[in-house]
Write an enzyme that holds these catalytic residues in place. Structure first.
Site, short mmCIF file in Angstrom:
data_model
loop_
_atom_site.label_atom_id
_atom_site.label_comp_id
_atom_site.label_asym_id
_atom_site.label_seq_id
_atom_site.Cartn_x
_atom_site.Cartn_y
_atom_site.Cartn_z
NE ARG A 14 35.00 47.62 30.44
CZ ARG A 14 34.87 47.84 31.73
NH1 ARG A 14 33.69 48.17 32.23
NH2 ARG A 14 35.88 47.72 32.56
CB CYS A 45 42.84 33.95 38.55
SG CYS A 45 42.86 35.62 37.86
CB THR A 71 45.02 34.08 28.84
OG1 THR A 71 45.27 34.49 30.19
CG2 THR A 71 45.81 34.96 27.89
CB THR A 131 47.66 34.36 33.27
OG1 THR A 131 47.46 35.28 34.34
CG2 THR A 131 48.32 33.11 33.80
CB VAL A 156 43.82 43.12 34.20
CG1 VAL A 156 45.31 43.46 34.23
CG2 VAL A 156 43.57 41.79 34.89
NE ARG A 206 35.76 37.21 33.10
CZ ARG A 206 36.92 37.85 32.98
NH1 ARG A 206 37.68 37.67 31.90
NH2 ARG A 206 37.33 38.67 33.92
CG ASP A 239 37.57 46.45 25.58
OD1 ASP A 239 38.07 46.02 26.63
OD2 ASP A 239 36.75 45.78 24.91
#
Length: 423
Positions: free
Chosen positions: A39, A260, A85, A120, A16, A331, A34
């Protein structure tokens, strides 16, 4: 309010945050933060392991700075929080990442700063959890010293035709003026336009029901697939026939995982249970979708037995491990559950996926193969419809299997004549 008075800081540079930071940097100076040092280092060197942003595009970002050191600036800060989340082992919201990010912000926040959340959450989380953290860790008060907003992420990993600028964006803010300002910032980069929600809670609720609706629709189709299988009717053929009606919604059966669709409904059901309401339909859909990996495994083993293929010590190849096609993200992939279910039959299960990072620690207990052997497998399960698998064709996949074998197509990527069974 004037955007030139603010420094935009994107917190969390995953699927995102990174595309958002890149798009914003085409109009503004942006700092991408981050906590993962590796990363950050990779992004500085033009490498995005999510494959959402090319090296060419990363290297072209002259107004984007990557860092793992969040600090106050001379300007006011416009924070955008895009951290994950997830849910815990009991399917309860795990707010650890968003709480940690908010505490980081609270340690450097200045008067007049704006904090926008994209992660979210359940309705009320921004104001009831995040705002309280900032207020409790500072002497600031909401809408006097700092402001907040909520603009839920809308991305589709692995889909080059729907990038961040192509998807309409919901925005909201803690005051009317802030809501207008936040909407103006996003509308400057979102070509598809924005929709300004009446409140932060409305924006939060809108996000969480998007994937809840998809989850329930897929659960219905999964249940239909179970029924049609018992009736010896091909589900894909039924769906194609039904789609001739103008208002039939097009969904397909499958394994519902990822960060999601397989997660967001639990944020809504958590909040519902907090207010003493038991959401029966939503949880029923979740239970059904979570059961599909075991169902597929049982189907594969059953067909193998019907062909008199010895299960004990057999070799089964699973094609695809990620939670969706053309995406390296594993994930919450339900393919892991499929593998475990197949392994309970004492078969040797190998996995091939050209999209995953084979050095990822999370894959240590998965028997990944760099190149599947030909004429070797007693069963092959196409679990994820990566482009590479589809383009190679069923003939190449069949060359990997023994003459007496089972080809099971979870995604109905091939015709029923080309495989032994489809979900």
């Amino acid at each position: 309010m004037n955007i030139e008075d603010y420094c935009i800081k994107v917190i969390g540079l995953g699927y995102v945050g990174l595309p958002l930071a890149v798009e914003l940097s085409k109009k503004f100076d942006v700092i991408g933060y981050d906590i993962n040092k590796d990363r950050v280092e990779n992004l500085i060197n033009g490498i995005d392991e999510t494959r959402e942003v090319s090296s060419e595009d990363l290297n072209a970002c002259k107004n984007l700075i990557f860092t793992n050191d969040l600090r106050a600036e001379d300007k006011k800060s416009f924070y955008i929080v895009t951290v994950p989340t997830p849910v815990d082992k009991d399917n309860k919201p795990d707010l650890t990442p968003i709480i940690s990010a908010t505490k980081e912000i609270a340690s450097v926040i200045s008067k007049g700063d704006i904090v926008v959340y994209e992660s979210t959450v359940f309705p009320g989380c921004t104001e009831e959890v995040c705002v309280k953290i900032i207020e409790n860790n500072t002497n600031f008060s909401l809408n006097e010293d700092f402001f907040v907003g909520y603009s839920p992420e809308r991305i589709n990993p692995g889909d080059p035709s729907r990038r961040i600028k192509d998807i309409k964006k919901i925005t909201s803010g803690s005051t009317k003026e802030v809501a207008e300002f936040i909407d103006k910032v996003y509308s400057s980069i979102i070509e598809a336009g924005t929709y300004k929600a009446s409140s932060i809670k409305v924006a939060e609720a809108a996000k969480v029901i998007e994937n809840t609706q998809r989850d329930l629709n897929i659960a219905l189709i999964n249940e239909l697939a179970l029924i049609f299988n018992k009736l010896d009717i091909d589900t894909e053929e039924v769906l194609k026939a039904a789609e001739t009606k103008w208002n039939f919604l097009s969904f397909r059966p499958g394994l519902v995982g990822g960060h999601c669709i397989g997660v967001d409904p639990y944020y809504l059901t958590h909040k519902a249970q907090e207010i003493d309401y038991n959401p029966e339909v939503i949880l029923a859909g979740r239970r059904l979708n979570d059961s599909m990996s075991e169902y597929v495994a049982k189907q594969v083993i059953s067909i193998m037995k019907s062909k008199k293929i010895e299960i004990l010590g057999s070799n089964i190849l699973v094609l695809g491990l990620t939670f969706k096609e053309n995406c390296p993200d594993t994930r919450n992939s339900k393919v892991f559950d499929l593998i475990r279910s197949l392994e309970t039959s004492k078969a040797n299960v190998e996995v091939f996926d050209p999209w995953v990072n084979y050095e990822d620690k999370i894959l240590d207990d998965i028997n990944l193969v760099q190149e599947p052997n030909e004429d070797y497998y007693d069963a092959i399960v196409l679990a994820v419809a990566h482009e590479e698998f589809i383009k190679s064709g069923i003939s190449k996949i069949r060359r990997l299997a023994k003459s007496k074998s089972v080809i099971y197509d979870v995604k109905s990527a091939f015709s029923k004549e080309e495989v032994d069974a489809r979900l």
